[in-house]
Write an enzyme that holds these catalytic residues in place. Structure first.
Site, short mmCIF file in Angstrom:
data_model
loop_
_atom_site.label_atom_id
_atom_site.label_comp_id
_atom_site.label_asym_id
_atom_site.label_seq_id
_atom_site.Cartn_x
_atom_site.Cartn_y
_atom_site.Cartn_z
N TYR A 99 6.20 -9.15 8.26
CA TYR A 99 7.44 -8.99 9.03
C TYR A 99 7.84 -10.30 9.73
O TYR A 99 9.01 -10.53 9.99
CB TYR A 99 7.26 -7.92 10.11
CG TYR A 99 7.54 -6.51 9.68
CD1 TYR A 99 7.00 -5.99 8.51
CD2 TYR A 99 8.33 -5.66 10.45
CE1 TYR A 99 7.23 -4.68 8.14
CE2 TYR A 99 8.57 -4.36 10.09
CZ TYR A 99 8.02 -3.87 8.92
OH TYR A 99 8.25 -2.57 8.56
N LYS A 106 -5.37 -4.53 1.26
CA LYS A 106 -5.20 -4.75 -0.18
C LYS A 106 -6.03 -5.99 -0.50
O LYS A 106 -5.53 -7.00 -1.01
CB LYS A 106 -3.69 -4.93 -0.48
CG LYS A 106 -3.33 -4.91 -1.95
CD LYS A 106 -3.33 -3.53 -2.59
CE LYS A 106 -3.20 -3.66 -4.10
NZ LYS A 106 -3.24 -2.35 -4.80
N ASP A 119 -3.11 1.60 -1.49
CA ASP A 119 -2.56 2.56 -2.46
C ASP A 119 -3.38 3.84 -2.46
O ASP A 119 -2.85 4.96 -2.43
CB ASP A 119 -2.45 1.93 -3.87
CG ASP A 119 -3.68 1.13 -4.29
OD1 ASP A 119 -4.61 0.95 -3.46
OD2 ASP A 119 -3.73 0.67 -5.45
N ASP A 137 3.70 0.73 8.70
CA ASP A 137 5.05 1.31 8.72
C ASP A 137 5.14 2.42 7.67
O ASP A 137 5.57 3.53 7.95
CB ASP A 137 6.07 0.21 8.42
CG ASP A 137 7.49 0.72 8.38
OD1 ASP A 137 7.84 1.53 9.27
OD2 ASP A 137 8.25 0.34 7.47
N ASP A 144 5.09 6.90 8.22
CA ASP A 144 6.12 7.85 7.77
C ASP A 144 5.50 8.93 6.90
O ASP A 144 5.86 10.10 6.97
CB ASP A 144 7.21 7.14 6.95
CG ASP A 144 8.41 6.71 7.80
OD1 ASP A 144 8.19 6.25 8.93
OD2 ASP A 144 9.57 6.85 7.33
#
Ligand code: NAD
Ligand code: IPM
Ligand code: MN
Length: 363
Positions: A141, A192, A225, A249, A253
């Site tokens: 970000y 990751k 993932d 983020d 959700d």
């Protein structure tokens, strides 16, 4: 001296749900004799329209002096063609970064009354109580360089940089380990590291800290993932999850939906001085804005987090959370959490019902 709360409603459903939280604040102020002053400011599209920028220096200065910030949501189609650095969302990102609000706590717990509203089977979510600790002021970000450049052949190329320093990784990991110590004693670090060096460093440091300082916490690592898949396969395997800005983020959700709706999820963003900004996990919901349909409970629960974490008003926070649970017991539901046999209500009615439950609790 009175405590100062800065309220930043923002755009879309932001102002509609913040009004409901302020009604609730008024009630707990008198019930618990709280000396709190509330001021209001513009942020996001509302600030862009009035001042040409998504966050003014004046509002930022007030935010820095506040004891707590109650934030609604920003953004909407009206401002989607603004240049990236002047979009409504920049107002939020600037507040986070200028105030150093690096630790974003996103609890996802299922109110038992909402089991029917979850998109997963009841047995998978019954008793669900996860805490996502999301790093909020670094990663892709904020990494430099970033931008869009034109290559020699005339083709344009967009680029961002995924960057974390050791100190940034260690301070968010510390928050997460300490949260795990106070909760179920388990921490899953999500990365990751099979592909990205920055997250290989993340895994290395979190592993070192676990062995050196937090041997009482059961630490595991998961690729992002797989973590997304596990969240919808068997979410109760998680206690605390810690991850970087963008993965956090997305995963929050996803976790929101397990609790019935993103309209139920509050969050706290804290800095090293323990100042905090409190906001729902969801956005400005342009598709339902202005229709009186939005669920105000994530905003009201964010107010409870503000009272708990920034003002230390535990009783008032407990009372708000109990009132929310009581309203759900009464079968009242906004559209996003509606299920058979329940009474569908709008934003204002839901806020009023929480107020009424608080009044009953104290009588
Ligand atoms: P969103 O969270 O605003 O909405 C996604 C879906 O969830 C929509 O169908 C919406 O109606 C529903 N929803 C969200 N909150 C709800 C509530 N309280 N009650 C009932 N339904 C609710 O995400 P989006 O549509 O991807 O983004 C819309 C705008 O919000 C964009 O401009 C985005 O940048 C911005 N955004 C802001 C924040 C923030 O201010 N913190 C967070 C996310 C998105
Ligand atoms: C959130 C939002 C923000 C984010 C946007 C609006 C900048 O999606 O708070 O989850 O990506 O952090
Ligand atoms: Mn988000």
């Amino acid at each position: 001296m009175s405590k100062q709360i800065l309220c930043l409603p923002g755009d879309g459903i932001g102002p509609e749900i913040v009004v409901e939280a302020l009604k609730v604040l008024d009630v707990v102020k008198s019930q618990f004799d709280l000396d709190i002053e509330v001021s209001e400011g513009l942020v996001g599209g509302a600030s862009l329209d009035a001042h040409g920028v998504p966050l003014t220096d004046e509002v930022l200065a007030v935010a820095k002096k506040s004891d707590g910030i109650l934030f609604g949501a920003v953004g909407g189609p009206k401002w989607d063609d603004q240049p990236m650095m002047n979009r409504p969302e920049r107002g939020l990102l600037k507040l986070r970064s200028e105030m150093g609000l690096f630790a974003n706590l996103r609890p996802a717990m299922l109110f038992p009354q909402l089991a029917e509203a979850s998109s997963l089977k009841h047995e998978l979510v019954a008793g669900l109580d996860i805490l996502i600790v999301r790093e909020l002021t670094g990663g892709i970000y904020f990494g430099e360089p970033r931008g869009v450049r034109t290559l020699e052949n005339g083709e344009r190329e967009g680029y961002n940089s995924y960057v974390y320093r050791e100190s940034e990784i260690k301070r968010i990991a510390k928050v997460a380990f300490e949260a795990a110590q106070k909760r179920g004693g388990r921490l899953t670090s999500v990365d990751k590291s099979n592909v990205l060096e920055v997250t290989a460093l993340w895994r290395e440091l979190v592993t070192e800290m676990g062995a050196a300082d937090y041997s009482d916490v059961e630490l595991s690592h998961m690729y992002v993932d797989n973590a997304a898949m596990q969240l919808v396969r068997a979410p109760k395997q998680f206690d605390v999850m810690v991850t970087g800005n963008m993965f956090g983020d997305i995963l929050s959700d996803c976790a929101a939906m397990l609790t019935g709706s993103i309209g139920m999820l509050p969050s706290a963003s804290l800095n090293e001085a323990n100042q905090g900004m409190y906001e729902p996990v969801h956005g400005s919901a342009p598709d339902i804005a202005g229709q009186g349909k939005a669920n105000p409970l994530a905003q009201i629960l964010s107010l409870a987090m503000l009272l708990r974490y920034s003002l230390g008003e535990i009783e008032a926070a407990d009372a708000i959370e109990k009132a929310v649970s009581d309203v759900l017991d009464q079968g009242l539901r906004t559209g996003d959490i509606a299920s058979e046999g329940c009474t569908q209500v709008g934003t204002t009615e839901m806020g009023d019902a929480v107020v009424k439950c608080l009044q009953v609790l104290s009588s």
